[in-house]
Structure formats: structure tokens, C-alpha cells
Design a protein around this motif. Sequence first.
Motif, short mmCIF file in Angstrom:
data_model
loop_
_atom_site.label_atom_id
_atom_site.label_comp_id
_atom_site.label_asym_id
_atom_site.label_seq_id
_atom_site.Cartn_x
_atom_site.Cartn_y
_atom_site.Cartn_z
N LEU A 40 14.52 11.84 -119.41
CA LEU A 40 14.79 11.84 -120.43
C LEU A 40 14.18 12.38 -121.24
N GLU A 41 12.92 12.09 -121.35
CA GLU A 41 11.40 12.49 -122.15
C GLU A 41 11.84 13.93 -122.91
N MET A 42 12.24 14.67 -120.97
CA MET A 42 12.19 16.18 -121.58
C MET A 42 13.77 16.48 -122.00
N LYS A 43 14.83 15.47 -122.43
CA LYS A 43 15.77 15.57 -123.12
C LYS A 43 15.42 15.54 -124.70
N LEU A 44 14.45 15.05 -124.64
CA LEU A 44 14.64 14.25 -125.72
C LEU A 44 13.75 15.58 -127.27
N ILE A 45 12.93 15.96 -126.03
CA ILE A 45 12.24 16.96 -126.60
C ILE A 45 12.93 18.38 -127.30
N THR A 46 13.57 18.29 -125.43
CA THR A 46 14.50 19.63 -126.60
C THR A 46 16.22 20.16 -127.17
N SER A 47 15.59 17.88 -127.64
CA SER A 47 16.77 17.96 -128.85
C SER A 47 15.65 18.29 -130.02
N GLU A 48 14.69 18.23 -130.21
CA GLU A 48 13.56 17.68 -131.30
C GLU A 48 13.38 19.10 -131.41
N MET A 49 13.01 20.13 -130.47
CA MET A 49 12.72 21.76 -130.43
C MET A 49 13.91 22.37 -131.16
N SER B 142 15.26 26.02 -124.50
CA SER B 142 15.79 24.41 -124.40
C SER B 142 16.95 23.88 -123.60
N SER B 143 18.22 25.16 -123.22
CA SER B 143 19.38 25.24 -122.71
C SER B 143 18.70 25.23 -120.53
N MET B 144 17.55 25.53 -120.92
CA MET B 144 17.28 25.83 -119.12
C MET B 144 16.85 24.02 -118.44
N ALA B 145 16.08 23.91 -119.97
CA ALA B 145 15.38 22.64 -119.51
C ALA B 145 16.63 21.61 -120.07
N PHE B 146 17.22 21.66 -120.60
CA PHE B 146 18.53 20.66 -120.71
C PHE B 146 19.05 20.14 -118.98
N CYS B 147 19.88 21.35 -118.41
CA CYS B 147 20.07 21.80 -117.61
C CYS B 147 18.87 21.00 -116.09
N MET B 148 17.92 21.36 -116.42
CA MET B 148 17.07 20.57 -115.40
C MET B 148 16.86 19.21 -115.65
N TYR B 149 16.79 18.77 -117.31
CA TYR B 149 17.72 17.00 -117.05
C TYR B 149 18.92 16.50 -116.42
N GLN C 37 7.98 17.42 -114.57
CA GLN C 37 7.05 16.88 -115.09
C GLN C 37 6.57 18.18 -116.21
N GLU C 38 5.91 19.34 -115.34
CA GLU C 38 5.65 20.31 -115.75
C GLU C 38 6.46 21.03 -117.11
N THR C 39 7.64 20.93 -116.48
CA THR C 39 8.83 21.52 -117.42
C THR C 39 8.19 20.99 -118.89
N LYS C 40 8.63 19.54 -118.16
CA LYS C 40 8.30 18.81 -119.68
C LYS C 40 7.02 19.22 -120.48
N ASN C 41 6.12 19.08 -119.96
CA ASN C 41 5.15 19.57 -120.49
C ASN C 41 4.63 20.61 -121.13
N LEU C 42 5.97 21.80 -120.76
CA LEU C 42 5.68 23.20 -120.97
C LEU C 42 6.61 22.99 -122.44
N MET C 43 7.66 22.47 -122.08
CA MET C 43 8.66 22.39 -123.37
C MET C 43 8.14 21.87 -123.77
N ASN C 44 7.36 20.65 -124.70
CA ASN C 44 6.41 19.96 -125.04
C ASN C 44 6.27 21.12 -126.48
N ALA C 45 4.99 21.79 -125.73
CA ALA C 45 4.25 22.84 -126.35
C ALA C 45 4.59 23.42 -127.12
#
Length: 241
Positions: A34-43, A65-72, A158-166
Motif C-alpha cells: 500500500l505504501e508503494m501504491k501511494l508513492i506511485t500515485s504521487e509520482m 510506476s506501472s510495474m510497481a503498481f502491478c507488484m502492489y 520493500q526494495e521496489t518501494k524504496n527505489l520508487m520513492n527515489a
Amino acid sequence: MSLPRPGKHGTTSKGLKPVRLDAEEQAKIAKVGLEMKLITSEMDAEAEKWQEPDTDVIKRAKNMSSMAFCMYLFTRGEGPLRTTQDLFTQAEYFGDEGNKLYKSVREFCYKVPNGVHKQELVSHLDKIPSLCQQLNVTIKSPTLGKSATFNKVDGAIQETKNLMNAVSKVVTTCLICSTKYNIAYGGSPRTPTWHLPSPVEVRSNGGSDSESVRSTSSERSGRRSSSRGHHGDRLNAFDRV
């Protein structure tokens, strides 16, 4: 979004048996997902602000962002990623795309003047290679047993979320630099848009178009006559001397 064929890229498919997570395991990784999803939405919201949506940086950021959303969606038991192997393959492509985005933004950095904003951009950007490497190490680590596989899934998310945040921070800072310094992605200043007054605007200043032209011509003729008069006075004064 089409899912990469397992085994087509890298070595994540070797020695791994596809596994599906049960409901309890999905619940454990749901928070990070869910945290990763919020980051993708912001991006995505930041990417929509760009006046040049077809730049390489924005295309790659949106793809990530699309790939991270699929992982979410995988953490919810939904979406096109059905097994842990699908997830690891997607994560590998995600890391590769991060390295490509790093190179594209590095080229953009050369066009940004030295200052606080450039320092901030470089600071965020320099984190991407190490995050990509860490993700790659995680997904290629060998596993044995369901517990180890779950830990690997948790680490990959977790690593995907960190990279998406960066990546999100890089895109935001790129937009700030592009706007503040009027830099197009290719490095050339944006072409200013000139506003040409319409005939209605010209007439609103008083008189018709032809009157404005005649008035301007008369003023120029008067200035030329005045200039010739002053010049003649100076010559006559010289003759008298």
C-alpha cells in the motif's frame, strides 16, 4: 501491461519453483504494498505536470510506476502477476528501467546551473544505482523452502518501494529545475510564446488600422525633418564663423 516472459531476461528463473502466497502471507506484505501504491500515485501526479510528457525521463518513470503498481496488486492477490516467479521477473525489469532512468536524468543534470536545486537533484539521483543493485541482489538470491521464498518476496517489495520513492523525488526535482531555469529536457531553452495583438486590440487603442499606420508614418517623417533642421542650423552656424 504485458508481462515479460519468465526466463527471457536475467537469471531469476533458475532453480526457482513458482509459488503462490497464501492469505496470511499476503496480509503481511499488504502494508508495504500500500505504501508503494501511494508513492506511485504521487509520482504519476508529478509526471502529469510536465509540459514535455514524451521525454525519456517521464516515459521511463511512468513505466516504472506501472510495474510497481502491478507488484502492489500482487500483494493483494490480484493483477497479472500470479506467482512469486512472475514478481521476481517483474522486479528485475523494474531495476533495469531504474538504471536507464538514472542515465537519462544524469544528462539532464548537466544543463542545470549550479545551486541548491542541482545539489538536491544530484543527491536524490545518486541513490538510484545502489537501490537498483540492492534490488537485483535480493531477487537473485537463492531460496529454499516457502519461508525463505516469502522473505525474498517481502524484500523485493520493500526494495521496489524504496527505489520508487527515489524515482518520485527525482522526477519532482527535475520538474522544479526545468521550470525554474526554463530548461527543456533536451537542454535547449524553451521557445517563448509571443502574443500578437489582434486587429480588435489595435483598434481599441484608438483609431483604425490605417489611422495608426498614418500616424506612425507622420511621426517618423516629423523626426526626420526635425533632424535635418538641426543639422542645417549647425552647418549655417559654421559658415558664419
